[in-house]
Design an enzyme around this catalytic site. Sequence first.
Site, PDB file in Angstrom:
ATOM      1  N   ARG A  81     -23.519 -11.655  26.415  1.00  0.00           N
ATOM      2  CA  ARG A  81     -24.884 -11.969  25.997  1.00  0.00           C
ATOM      3  C   ARG A  81     -25.722 -10.698  26.011  1.00  0.00           C
ATOM      4  NH1 ARG A  81     -29.661 -15.182  29.269  1.00  0.00           N
ATOM      5  NH2 ARG A  81     -31.045 -15.433  27.482  1.00  0.00           N
ATOM      6  N   HIS A  82     -26.727 -10.635  25.156  1.00  0.00           N
ATOM      7  CA  HIS A  82     -27.650  -9.492  25.153  1.00  0.00           C
ATOM      8  C   HIS A  82     -28.305  -9.332  26.527  1.00  0.00           C
ATOM      9  CE1 HIS A  82     -31.045 -12.261  25.161  1.00  0.00           C
ATOM     10  NE2 HIS A  82     -30.453 -12.929  24.184  1.00  0.00           N
ATOM     11  N   GLY A  83     -28.905  -8.178  26.741  1.00  0.00           N
ATOM     12  CA  GLY A  83     -29.557  -7.891  28.014  1.00  0.00           C
ATOM     13  C   GLY A  83     -30.948  -8.511  28.103  1.00  0.00           C
ATOM     14  N   ALA A 392     -27.091 -10.683  30.040  1.00  0.00           N
ATOM     15  CA  ALA A 392     -25.850  -9.900  30.057  1.00  0.00           C
ATOM     16  C   ALA A 392     -24.655 -10.696  30.580  1.00  0.00           C
ATOM     17  CB  ALA A 392     -26.009  -8.599  30.839  1.00  0.00           C
TER      18      ALA A 392
END
Length: 460
Positions: A81-83, A392
């Site tokens: 996953r994105h931060g 994340a």
Amino acid sequence: MQNFLWKFIVFPVLICSCCFCDNVNTEDNPNIPAIAKYFNTKGRYEEVNPHLREDILAANRSVLQPPSAQCQEIHLTAIIRHGTRYPTTRNVKDMQQLHNIVLQNASGKESWLREIQNQWTMWYTEDLDGRLVQKGVNDHKHLAVRLSKLFPSLITEEKLRGGLIKFITSSKHRCVNSTLSFKAGLTELLAITDEEFDHEVNDNLMRFFDQCTRFVEDVDKNPSAVAEVDKFKQGPEMRRVQEKIADRLRIAYSLITYDLAEAAFYLCAYEFAIKAINSPWCQLFDEEDAKVMEYASDLREFWKRGYGHDINSKSSCILFHDVFSRLDKAASENKSGQQVTEAVTVQVGHADTLLPLLTLLGFFKDNETLTSTNYATTTQRSFRTSHMLPYAANLLLVLYDCGDGDLRLQPLLNEKPVTFPGLTEASIPLYQEVKEHYRELLQGCDFETECQLLKSPAKV
């Protein structure tokens, strides 16, 4: 192109230089909100892995524990996953509305209330709209370093320069910038300054939910698909949380809607995730309130991305098949004595990318369906997004060659070993056993077929 995208990371406020705490025990650290472990998908990665508060680059290869010393990693798939990001425009509007109510209507002499009214500034603006923050950059740079420590034979300068490490991302700016951050973590660690590495933007894989017509029409745009969520928002547990917030602010109950209670919860969560501070907004909730807020979010994820409707998980069929085709290719190349041409695949997406895939694989499935009326009986549930999907969050699949054609596959979630549901006898089962376990999905689970719009609405 990469440098151009990098410029779109917005940092309008100063971010504290040390976002990681010295104490693992939350109760001993006044900078960590007492309710931080209930922040759902708005939580920090460090709350899932508290040891990282002491050393953000700590990695322990002993957690891998392959069945024999001769086992060697030959491939790693990392779906991440994105931060940490800023709130979305809708969330910011609700935060602004709540802030105005507190400024104009709240009364009391508590220090936290005076701080909100006299010192705290509404610095969130609508144009931030989910963009990656500096903490989100660090989330992925640090994760890259930790994964290189966990898998030193796979993540190497030679493999990176040789094109054996592949990067795929969603087109969303927070995902592209997270991917750039991950790559920056690797190049800084490996002291590579003379070369840049490409990434592929692939929304078919990383935003499959947008491409799945049946999911979009039957669930995403269908209010009845999340009826249980709406019932819980109007139920006694949530009403009591709203009343307690109003009591603490000494304002009329009618002023605090569910959306504003959620905005207050998010203000606490975002202030902590982005700036590493224990915000005065956190004082509007005690632990029981936070558990109710967590359940409301879990309920939404359950019905919109998890086990609530079959199409939620089936929408990820395309990513499921992509993962196993990469594993098959690595297995085939290894068996024939060739070099594995894709040693590492890093795929950056969203919580909405990970949860349907985890659901399809059968992780975190409880015996009891989450509904609007069973909050009290599901306190021990395994379906808890605070544990599963912080910023994340990552699903790692590690393929081992243990000699004599013995290939094994190990899953890890957020760098911690998990076992495939239904394959609990071995923490690292034979790859062929994993494929046999998921045989029906591998033979079927066709994205085009599953995502065709049906006449009847989605069923549980």
